[in-house]
Motif scaffolding. Sequence first.
Motif, PDB file in Angstrom:
ATOM      1  N   SER A 375       0.848  -1.192   0.000  1.00  0.00           N
ATOM      2  CA  SER A 375       0.000   0.000   0.000  1.00  0.00           C
ATOM      3  C   SER A 375       0.881   1.239   0.000  1.00  0.00           C
ATOM      4  N   ASN A 376       0.256   2.396  -0.244  1.00  0.00           N
ATOM      5  CA  ASN A 376       0.955   3.670  -0.114  1.00  0.00           C
ATOM      6  C   ASN A 376       0.020   4.703   0.469  1.00  0.00           C
ATOM      7  N   ALA A 377       0.538   5.900   0.727  1.00  0.00           N
ATOM      8  CA  ALA A 377      -0.226   6.931   1.431  1.00  0.00           C
ATOM      9  C   ALA A 377      -1.131   7.734   0.507  1.00  0.00           C
ATOM     10  N   SER A 378      -1.136   7.445  -0.772  1.00  0.00           N
ATOM     11  CA  SER A 378      -1.988   8.168  -1.714  1.00  0.00           C
ATOM     12  C   SER A 378      -3.267   7.382  -1.971  1.00  0.00           C
ATOM     13  N   ASP A 379      -4.089   7.923  -2.871  1.00  0.00           N
ATOM     14  CA  ASP A 379      -5.315   7.231  -3.251  1.00  0.00           C
ATOM     15  C   ASP A 379      -5.095   6.247  -4.391  1.00  0.00           C
ATOM     16  N   VAL A 380      -3.845   6.146  -4.846  1.00  0.00           N
ATOM     17  CA  VAL A 380      -3.524   5.238  -5.945  1.00  0.00           C
ATOM     18  C   VAL A 380      -3.410   3.813  -5.400  1.00  0.00           C
ATOM     19  N   ASP A 381      -4.151   2.894  -6.005  1.00  0.00           N
ATOM     20  CA  ASP A 381      -4.126   1.510  -5.556  1.00  0.00           C
ATOM     21  C   ASP A 381      -2.808   0.840  -5.948  1.00  0.00           C
TER      22      ASP A 381
END
Length: 394
Positions: A375-381
């Motif tokens: 996962s990451n901290a953005s809204d990008v999956d």
Amino acid sequence: MSKKIQLLTTFFCLTVFLGFTQTQTDSITFIPQTQLNAAQRILSGNYGSAVTVSAYAEMLYNQPEGDNGELDVQRMVLLFGYRFNDKTQFVTEVELEHVNEVFIEQAFVNYNVGNNISLRGGLMLVPMGIVNEFHEPTTFNGTERPATDNVIVPTTWRELGIGATGRFNEISLGYQVYVFNGFKSTEADGAGGISGFLKGSNGLRSGRQKGIQSTVNSPTFSTKLDYYGIPGLRVGLSGYFGKTQAADEIEDIEGANIGISMIGLDARYAYQRFTARGQFIHASLSDTDKYNALTGKDLGSALQGYYVEAAYNLLPLTKKQRLFAFTRFEKFNTHADTDGALIANKAYERTDVTTGLNYHIAPGVVVKADYQFRSNASDVDTKDMLNFGIGVWF
């Protein structure tokens, strides 16, 4: 049935298979204080001959969630050593990646001055963290190397230089001190502009020169201390300091080079059937605002990453085999800080949780299976990943 459920079902089936299959033991030590990498094994004289040959290899299967899987002979590495006399040795490491790419990973002369010091010169590994020096497939858990040791520490990180290494066993302290050429940051693009090698997504990785007609103007300093005085524990403190390199015609242009100060702390521990390791790396980069303005890149002014990992051998100590179940949690961010007008990209703040099995089925042979929740901290999956692998080292 969804692809994610299919992936997890496959992973569970392989877990059951590994749990009930037993053959012979793995000969690679799991005692952190005495662990050697491939080059160190050759230098230690374990093979007892003037010419020595060693190798390690990884064959992997990676399947992102919802996508087709990929099979790859990720690397096949051949090591050759020659002992000229009791003091002088040469070690080289030739790597074939993905079957069709060839690199020289190490090529250095080692001269043993005395009990506590050896001098080295040539293409050598930069001593930062754990995996950059210990990346043979039987020495780490997980099919893939930790992401922190790919994005923050650009493994395999090697450069040309000279230095000294040794141990003071009376105080349980090992040391390495080197002067290397640095990362290449910029070059003229042939159209009147300037190209940059360093960028936000993978930090310093694309600036590795790897001994390929390396540009050098301002040498860098690298050092590491290893303490092994507590049973089962090995602790390392690393440092890397200097500036990047640029081509002659643009060396004096503002923003062509940046400064780098990187520190690392790592630890490995083993007690009976339990093992653990952890690592923290922080790199502070100066003049990145000027570099980004010159090249149009998005390099952050700080890179940071860490992971913690625990593993347990599911087989009794009376068995010669080892079946490690492990979990690793890691966070890494190539935009831990930014300078000037650059806004931190939250997609570069990433978290991986990897859990799986490493089954050491014979001396120098490991079968691996794991699942990565990414996962990451953005809204990008981001896509989770199922991985299988076979690793050998002899």
